[in-house]
Every structure is written in C-alpha cells, then in structure tokens.
Design an enzyme around this catalytic site. Structure first.
Site, short mmCIF file in Angstrom:
data_model
loop_
_atom_site.label_atom_id
_atom_site.label_comp_id
_atom_site.label_asym_id
_atom_site.label_seq_id
_atom_site.Cartn_x
_atom_site.Cartn_y
_atom_site.Cartn_z
N ARG A 174 0.85 -1.19 0.00
CA ARG A 174 0.00 0.00 0.00
C ARG A 174 0.89 1.24 0.00
O ARG A 174 1.46 1.61 1.03
CB ARG A 174 -0.89 -0.02 1.25
CG ARG A 174 -1.98 1.03 1.25
CD ARG A 174 -2.56 1.17 2.64
NE ARG A 174 -1.70 1.99 3.49
CZ ARG A 174 -1.57 1.84 4.79
NH1 ARG A 174 -2.19 0.89 5.43
NH2 ARG A 174 -0.78 2.66 5.49
N HIS B 220 -3.81 4.35 4.64
CA HIS B 220 -4.89 3.35 4.75
C HIS B 220 -6.18 3.94 4.20
O HIS B 220 -6.87 3.31 3.40
CB HIS B 220 -5.06 2.96 6.22
CG HIS B 220 -6.18 2.00 6.45
ND1 HIS B 220 -6.12 0.68 6.08
CD2 HIS B 220 -7.40 2.17 7.01
CE1 HIS B 220 -7.25 0.08 6.39
NE2 HIS B 220 -8.05 0.97 6.96
N TYR C 271 4.04 6.05 11.19
CA TYR C 271 4.39 4.67 11.58
C TYR C 271 5.20 3.91 10.53
O TYR C 271 5.66 2.81 10.79
CB TYR C 271 3.11 3.87 11.88
CG TYR C 271 2.10 3.83 10.75
CD1 TYR C 271 2.25 2.97 9.67
CD2 TYR C 271 0.97 4.66 10.77
CE1 TYR C 271 1.32 2.91 8.64
CE2 TYR C 271 0.04 4.62 9.75
CZ TYR C 271 0.21 3.74 8.69
OH TYR C 271 -0.71 3.71 7.67
#
Length: 370
Positions: free
Chosen positions: A266, A270, A279
């Site tokens: 990805r 998200h 993160y």
C-alpha cells in the site's frame, strides 16, 4: 501449488519469495506452475492490462483529490495494488460474483463501474454505489472480513443449484486476523463451496505491520483448513491473472475453495484520514517504488517492442477522460435533505420514527445562526 513456508525477515524479502512471471525490471521469467494459465495472453492483452492499471491509478488520484477538496467524506487509496486487482479481476468470468472490501476500486472498474459509481458511497449519497445484480459485485463492505462469509454463503447456494459460476471475495492482510475470515474458510472447506479467497497482503493493516499478525506467509494458513493456496507477487499483473485462473478452474471443477495471497504494498495511506508517516519507514516506501506494477509491465512491453510513447500517452489520455467524468459525476450529485433519512424506513406510519425525526430536526435547527 508450491508455497514458501519460512519466516519473513522484511517486506522486500517477502516479495522475492512469491511466485512470479515478470521480474521487477520487466524481464519475463519461466514458471512451470503459472505459465500454462497465461499461455494465451498476447501483447495486445498485456497492453490492455497496462491501460487498465494506468486508468485505475488516475481514478485513485482523483478520488484523493476530491476528498481533499471536501467533495468526498473519505477515500481508501489503492495506489501500488493495481496489478493485484486488475490481474485477478480480468481473469473472472462475467457470471462470477464478487464480494469486495472497501479498497477494491480496480475490481469494480474491471467489472464495468461507471464514473459515478466510484464516488457515490464515499460521498454518502442515497442508495448503493452501483447495481450489484448488473455488475455481479456485492456492495463495498466496510466491516473488516464480513464479505468472506457472504461469499461462502453465496457459493454454497451455487453448489446447491449446480450453477457454473464461482464466488470470489477480496480482503486485506489485516482481515485474516478476524474471526469472520477463518470461519468462512471453515465453512468453505467443509462444504467444498466454489469460492476463491483473494488476500491482498499490502503489509499494513492501518498502522499495524503484517509481521505482527503473521510471521509466516498468510497463504500457509489455508492448507490447515484443507484449502489449496498459492502465493504470488502481487505487483506482477501477469502472475496475478495466472493465479486467479488457477483458482477459478479449481473451484469451477467442483474441487472446492482456493486461496490466493497476492503480496503487494500500500503506497499511500490506509484511508485519507490516516497519516502513514507516523508509523512507516520512508526507506521501506522507496524500496517498494522500484517494484511498481505499472512500470514493470511497461518495461516488459517496451523491451519486446510492443509499447511506445504514443500508446502510453493514449492510455494516460483515457485515464484523464475517466477522471474528468468521475469528477463531473461527483459534483453533479444532488444530496437529499437530511430529514429524508427517515423516509421509507417503515411501510406504515410509525410513532417512533416521527419522534426521532422531530428530535433530529431540532438538532439541525440548533446550528442555525452559528
């Protein structure tokens, strides 16, 4: 089908240990397990897959832009996952029925979604995002993993009616930690239901890395349920198509369910409410840029003399047309009045609905003059 079963050390190693047909530099590789399933795919079909992925990436970029401009409430990006979605979806038969998650923009595109269908649900408009019966795609599912149970239930119906179709369900690596996915595989194996499970392992379940959820390949879980599995390079569109053809042939032949793990990445957040810089290591992102699915197929076709600048420009022009039509459809949607949410809830008048409507009307009125 073979599958790697040793622990994964890092995300790039994860990809190298997957079955593939096109290397990251576009070089065609022989694979005795996958080759037979794409022996008929010629240069014209590969160019069509390239065009599909270019259009999908443009749709995705437009969705993000519309959300940032306040036209959509949310958008779930699929940048980087174009090969996993287009490769598998283009292998489907028109009669097959798909049960997607919320990120399968490329799957609904391949099934014939119209420009407005990509944005209707994310804008919060009335009705389903598209006609499920016409497209043979269930509405996008926001509940993590729930669609796998729907797919298995539908597949059990297929088996009961002895129909030739197959149910296909898509989900992410994070969903494999949900009970629904595991329960779906139990039922699918127990009843030998004609269903294909497609896990797009994009390495991040929101901010949780896949290594925390599964230190071994996810495809290794399926055989424990009695379901054969295949782990492929999800950035290789040709390998993804071959894997889906293998799985569909297995299910359609009455041999029960099959499982595909498409190892991809990805590239974006998200959803548009997420900040992956909090993160994710930037070096990991850059490493995956070298494995771009569109660049990979383009390199293969150019080396073979089957793609030139004019054809690439034509694909991009088609993508821009789709983006314009998508934006126009979005801006042209008429949002119904807030109180209309209470209409048609019950066939007959209902005092409870009347009370709730009045309370909501008072709530809305409280903002007047603010």
């Amino acid at each position: 089908m073979s599958m790697q079963t040793t622990p994964i050390a890092d995300t790039t190693q994860d990809l190298e240990l997957s079955e593939r047909l096109l290397a990251p530099d576009g070089t065609r590789q022989k694979n005795p397990e996958l080759d037979p399933f794409v022996a008929d795919v010629d240069a014209a079909q590969l160019r069509a897959l390239h065009r599909d992925m270019v259009i999908l990436r443009r749709i995705d970029a437009e969705g993000i832009a519309l959300q940032r401009q306040g036209q959509l409430g949310l958008w779930a990006p699929c940048n980087g996952q174009e090969a996993a979605q287009i490769g598998t979806a283009r292998a489907l038969d028109p009669i097959d029925f798909v049960f997607p998650s919320y990120r399968e923009t490329g799957v609904i595109y391949a099934r014939g979604a119209q420009p407005g269908d990509f944005v209707r649900v994310w804008r919060g408009e009335e009705g389903a995002p598209f006609d499920p019966a016409e497209m043979r795609v269930a509405p996008l599912q926001i509940i993590i993993g729930a669609q796998t149970l729907h797919a298995v239930g539908y597949a059990m119906g297929i088996k009961h009616e002895k129909a030739p179709e197959v149910a296909v369900t898509y989900f992410g690596d994070g969903a494999t930690s949900q009970g629904d996915v595991n329960e779906a595989m139990v039922f699918a194996a127990s009843y030998q239901a004609p269903v294909v499970f497609v896990c797009q392992n994009n390495h991040w379940a929101i901010s949780e890395p896949v290594a925390v959820q599964s230190q071994y390949p996810i495809a290794g879980r399926a055989p424990g349920f009695g379901i054969p599995s295949l782990r492929v390079d999800g950035n290789d569109v040709l390998a993804c198509m071959a894997a889906m053809r293998w799985a569909l042939a297995h299910a359609r032949a009455g041999k029960g369910p099959a499982f595909i793990e498409a190892v991809t990445y990805r590239m974006g957040p998200h959803t548009t409410s997420d900040d992956p810089t909090r993160y994710r290591d930037p070096a990991e992102l850059e490493a995956w840029r070298t494995r771009d699915p569109i660049a990979r197929l383009e390199a293969h076709l150019r080396t073979a003399g089957e793609l030139d600048d004019e054809q690439v420009a034509a694909a991009q022009a088609d993508a821009d047309v789709m983006a314009r039509e998508m934006r126009a459809a979005c801006l042209g949607m008429v949002t119904r009045e807030p109180l209309a949410v209470f209409d048609n809830v019950y066939a007959e008048p209902h005092c409870g609905i009347d009370r709730q409507r009045d309370e909501y009307a008072a709530y809305i009125s409280s903002f007047e003059g603010v």
